[in-house]
Design a protein around this motif. Structure first.
Motif, PDB file in Angstrom:
ATOM      1  N   ARG A 136       2.328 139.740 -13.363  1.00 51.27           N
ATOM      2  CA  ARG A 136       1.941 140.959 -14.096  1.00 51.27           C
ATOM      3  C   ARG A 136       0.580 140.764 -14.743  1.00 51.27           C
ATOM      4  O   ARG A 136      -0.235 141.700 -14.777  1.00 51.27           O
ATOM      5  CB  ARG A 136       3.003 141.297 -15.160  1.00 51.27           C
ATOM      6  CG  ARG A 136       2.680 142.573 -15.960  1.00 51.27           C
ATOM      7  CD  ARG A 136       2.641 143.781 -15.043  1.00 51.27           C
ATOM      8  NE  ARG A 136       2.128 144.996 -15.699  1.00 51.27           N
ATOM      9  CZ  ARG A 136       0.852 145.309 -15.823  1.00 51.27           C
ATOM     10  NH1 ARG A 136      -0.103 144.496 -15.349  1.00 51.27           N
ATOM     11  NH2 ARG A 136       0.484 146.426 -16.407  1.00 51.27           N
TER      12      ARG A 136
ATOM     13  N   HIS B 233       4.162 145.524 -11.492  1.00 51.53           N
ATOM     14  CA  HIS B 233       4.126 146.445 -12.628  1.00 51.53           C
ATOM     15  C   HIS B 233       5.540 146.807 -13.058  1.00 51.53           C
ATOM     16  O   HIS B 233       6.501 146.679 -12.277  1.00 51.53           O
ATOM     17  CB  HIS B 233       3.357 147.713 -12.270  1.00 51.53           C
ATOM     18  CG  HIS B 233       1.906 147.468 -11.975  1.00 51.53           C
ATOM     19  ND1 HIS B 233       1.463 147.072 -10.727  1.00 51.53           N
ATOM     20  CD2 HIS B 233       0.805 147.533 -12.768  1.00 51.53           C
ATOM     21  CE1 HIS B 233       0.153 146.904 -10.760  1.00 51.53           C
ATOM     22  NE2 HIS B 233      -0.276 147.183 -11.983  1.00 51.53           N
TER      23      HIS B 233
ATOM     24  N   ASP C 248       3.530 149.481 -19.045  1.00 51.84           N
ATOM     25  CA  ASP C 248       2.356 149.090 -18.257  1.00 51.84           C
ATOM     26  C   ASP C 248       1.062 149.407 -18.996  1.00 51.84           C
ATOM     27  O   ASP C 248       0.121 148.605 -19.026  1.00 51.84           O
ATOM     28  CB  ASP C 248       2.362 149.811 -16.900  1.00 51.84           C
ATOM     29  CG  ASP C 248       3.203 149.092 -15.862  1.00 51.84           C
ATOM     30  OD1 ASP C 248       3.265 147.851 -15.905  1.00 51.84           O
ATOM     31  OD2 ASP C 248       3.781 149.771 -14.991  1.00 51.84           O
TER      32      ASP C 248
ATOM     33  N   TRP D  69       7.225 136.505 -12.027  1.00 53.27           N
ATOM     34  CA  TRP D  69       6.888 137.913 -12.172  1.00 53.27           C
ATOM     35  C   TRP D  69       5.956 138.167 -13.349  1.00 53.27           C
ATOM     36  O   TRP D  69       4.988 138.936 -13.230  1.00 53.27           O
ATOM     37  CB  TRP D  69       8.162 138.749 -12.340  1.00 53.27           C
ATOM     38  CG  TRP D  69       7.931 140.224 -12.251  1.00 53.27           C
ATOM     39  CD1 TRP D  69       8.008 141.005 -11.142  1.00 53.27           C
ATOM     40  CD2 TRP D  69       7.562 141.113 -13.329  1.00 53.27           C
ATOM     41  NE1 TRP D  69       7.715 142.324 -11.443  1.00 53.27           N
ATOM     42  CE2 TRP D  69       7.433 142.415 -12.787  1.00 53.27           C
ATOM     43  CE3 TRP D  69       7.335 140.945 -14.692  1.00 53.27           C
ATOM     44  CZ2 TRP D  69       7.097 143.532 -13.548  1.00 53.27           C
ATOM     45  CZ3 TRP D  69       6.986 142.049 -15.460  1.00 53.27           C
ATOM     46  CH2 TRP D  69       6.870 143.318 -14.901  1.00 53.27           C
TER      47      TRP D  69
END
Length: 428
Positions: A218, A224, A420, A214
Motif C-alpha cells: 500500500r 488499495h 485511501d 499488503w
C-alpha cells in the motif's frame, strides 16, 4: 495493551506544566555528582501498571547501572505517541520512552537503535518490531490482536459443540446463538479501537493472510483499500452488524463495559486483543476459551503484534547510561509479572518459561500463548503493528473510526475510499 489515542489539549498542557525539564537538554553529570547522570523516562499508568510498579522497576534497574538516577514522567493518557510529540515540540523529549511507536519518531531522527547482537541474544523474535532493519524498542512481549474469546457455558446452552474453523462455521455459530436468545458477539463500539476489532481480525486473516506484504505494498501504491478483496473482507463485518450478531446499541457500549458484559455472561464471544486475558476472572476461568478469526478455507492466521519496552532518545546527553538502563530494565523478569497477569502480555525473552516469571495465569492464557510459541502463519495485526507494517501516522485512528462508521453504513466503497484518501494525504 490497549492504546487510547485521544489526548485532550488541556491535559497535554497541564502535563507539560508539571515537567521541570528533561536531561536530554542537560549535560551528563548535571546533578553535581561526578560520573552520574539524571535521565528522564516517559511512562504511563494503568490499573495493572501502577505507579508502584514503575517506581519499583525503575529502582531495580538503577541498581544495575551505577551513577544513574531516573526521573519518571507519566503520560496523562495511554497515548504515549501524542504526548511524546508534545514534549518534543517543547524541547523536552525524554531520554527514554516506554512503549511508543518507533516509526512515528525514527523518520524524524529522534531514536537511537539498539545493538543488534544484544537483541539477537535475548529475544525470541529479534526482528519482530524492527523498523527499516533496525530495532528501536526491545521486542520484550507480544499480543495477538484480536483473538475470539468465547464462553463455553453459553456455547453448550446453544448446542454449539465445536469452535468454528471456517467463516461459514462462525456465521452458523452466531446464528445458532441468536436463535437460542444469546447475544453472539460483544463489541464495545463506543470506543473506536474496540469497534474496529472485528475489522482487524477479518482483514488480518483474509487480506494479510493471503498477502503478508499488503501494507508495504500500500505504501508503494500497488494495492488499495478499495480493491475488491479488501471490500469483500470488510463486507463480512457489515453482515455481522446487519444480521444482529452484536448486542443492541453496540455503538453506545464503552470498552470497559464490554469487558464486564462478556465476563458476566451477557454475550457469548468477544473479539479483542489478547490483553483481555488479564481480565478473565480466575474464579470462572474454566468457562472461557479462545480461537482465531476464522478464514474461508479454515486456514489458521494469527494476527500478531510484537511490543517492547523503551526507546532511547537519539540525542540524549548520556547514550551509554541510557542504553545500559534500558537493557537492564528490559531483561528483568520481575517487570514481566504485572504485564503477564494484568495485561495478558506474552513474554518474549529467550530461555524462559512462564514459571520463570512467577505468574499465576489461567488455562486460557496458556492455550492462547501456545499460538505465539507454535509454528503457524503469523501476520502483522492490521492497524496495530509497530514495525514496517505500521500505518502512516494518524491512519490507525482513521481505521478505528471506520469500524464505527461501517456499523451503520452499507457504503463500504465510500468508507474504503476515505481510508485511501487519508493514507495518500498522510504519505505526501
Amino acid at each position: 495493551m490497549r492504546h487510547n489515542r485521544l489526548l485532550p489539549a488541556a491535559c497535554l498542557a497541564a502535563g507539560l506544566a508539571l515537567i521541570t525539564g528533561c536531561s536530554a537538554a542537560q549535560p551528563a553529570g548535571s546533578n553535581g555528582s561526578s560520573g552520574s547522570v539524571s535521565l528522564t523516562y516517559l511512562t504511563f499508568e494503568t490499573p495493572s501498571l501502577t505507579a508502584s510498579f514503575w517506581d519499583t522497576s525503575i529502582a531495580n534497574a538503577e541498581k544495575k547501572v551505577p551513577g544513574v538516577t531516573v526521573k519518571k514522567i507519566v503520560a496523562p493518557s495511554t497515548d504515549r505517541d501524542a504526548y511524546a510529540k508534545q514534549l518534543q515540540a517543547s524541547g523536552q523529549f525524554p531520554d527514554l520512552l516506554q512503549s511508543i511507536t518507533p516509526s512515528t519518531f525514527v523518520q524524524a531522527g529522534l531514536l537511537r537503535p539498539y545493538d543488534q547482537g544484544w537483541v539477537n541474544a535475548n529475544f525470541l523474535l529479534p526482528m519482530g518490531n524492527a523498523f527499516k532493519g533496525k530495532v528501536y524498542i526491545p521486542p520484550t512481549n507480544s499480543q495477538i490482536i484480536p483473538m475470539v474469546f468465547y464462553n463455553k457455558t453459553l456455547f453448550v446452552r446453544a448446542g454449539v459443540t465445536t469452535v468454528p474453523k471456517t467463516w461459514a462455521d462462525f456465521m452458523a455459530v452466531c446464528a445458532k446463538l441468536k436463535v437460542a436468545g444469546i447475544t453472539p458477539v460483544e463489541l464495545g463500539g463506543g470506543d473506536p479501537f474496540a469497534a474496529s476489532m472485528p475489522l482487524v481480525g477479518i482483514l488480518s486473516a483474509d487480506v494479510l493472510g493471503k498477502d503478508p506484504n499488503w501494507l508495504q505494498e500500500r505504501y508503494a501504491g500497488k494495492v488499495h483499500f478499495t480493491d475488491a478483496n479488501v471490500e469483500t473482507a470488510v463486507a463480512k463485518y457489515r453482515t455481522m452488524a446487519q444480521d444482529g450478531y452484536f448486542e443492541d446499541g453496540a455503538l453506545g457500549v464503552k470498552y470497559a463495559d464490554s469487558i464486564t458484559n462478556f465476563t458476566s455472561g451477557k454475550t457469548a464471544m468477544y473479539m479483542m486483543g489478547s490483553w483481555f486475558l488479564g481480565s478473565v476472572p480466575k474464579a470462572a476461568a474454566a468457562d472461557f476459551g479462545s480461537f482465531m478469526t476464522p478464514t474461508d478455507d479454515g486456514s489458521l492466521v494469527v494476527p500478531f503484534a510484537v511490543g517492547g519496552s523503551m526507546a532511547i532518545n537519539a540525542h540524549t546527553a548520556a547514550p551509554d547510561k541510557a542504553t545500559a538502563f534500558a537493557e537492564a530494565w528490559s531483561l528483568d523478569p520481575a517487570n514481566y509479572k504485572a504485564l503477564i497477569e494484568g495485561d495478558g502480555a506474552f513474554p518474549m525473552l529467550k530461555g524462559k518459561t512462564l514459571a520463570d516469571y512467577d505468574v499465576n495465569v489461567t488455562q486460557v492464557f496458556e492455550d492462547s500463548y501456545a499460538y505465539v510459541l507454535n509454528q503457524n502463519t503469523k501476520v502483522s495485526a492490521f492497524g496495530w503493528a509497530t514495525n514496517d507494517d505500521s500505518m502512516p501516522s494518524g491512519l490507525d485512528d482513521d481505521f478505528y473510526a471506520a469500524g464505527q462508521d461501517l456499523y451503520n453504513s452499507n457504503d463500504i466503497a465510500a468508507q474504503m475510499a476515505k481510508l485511501d484518501s487519508a493514507w495518500d494525504t498522510a504519505t505526501k
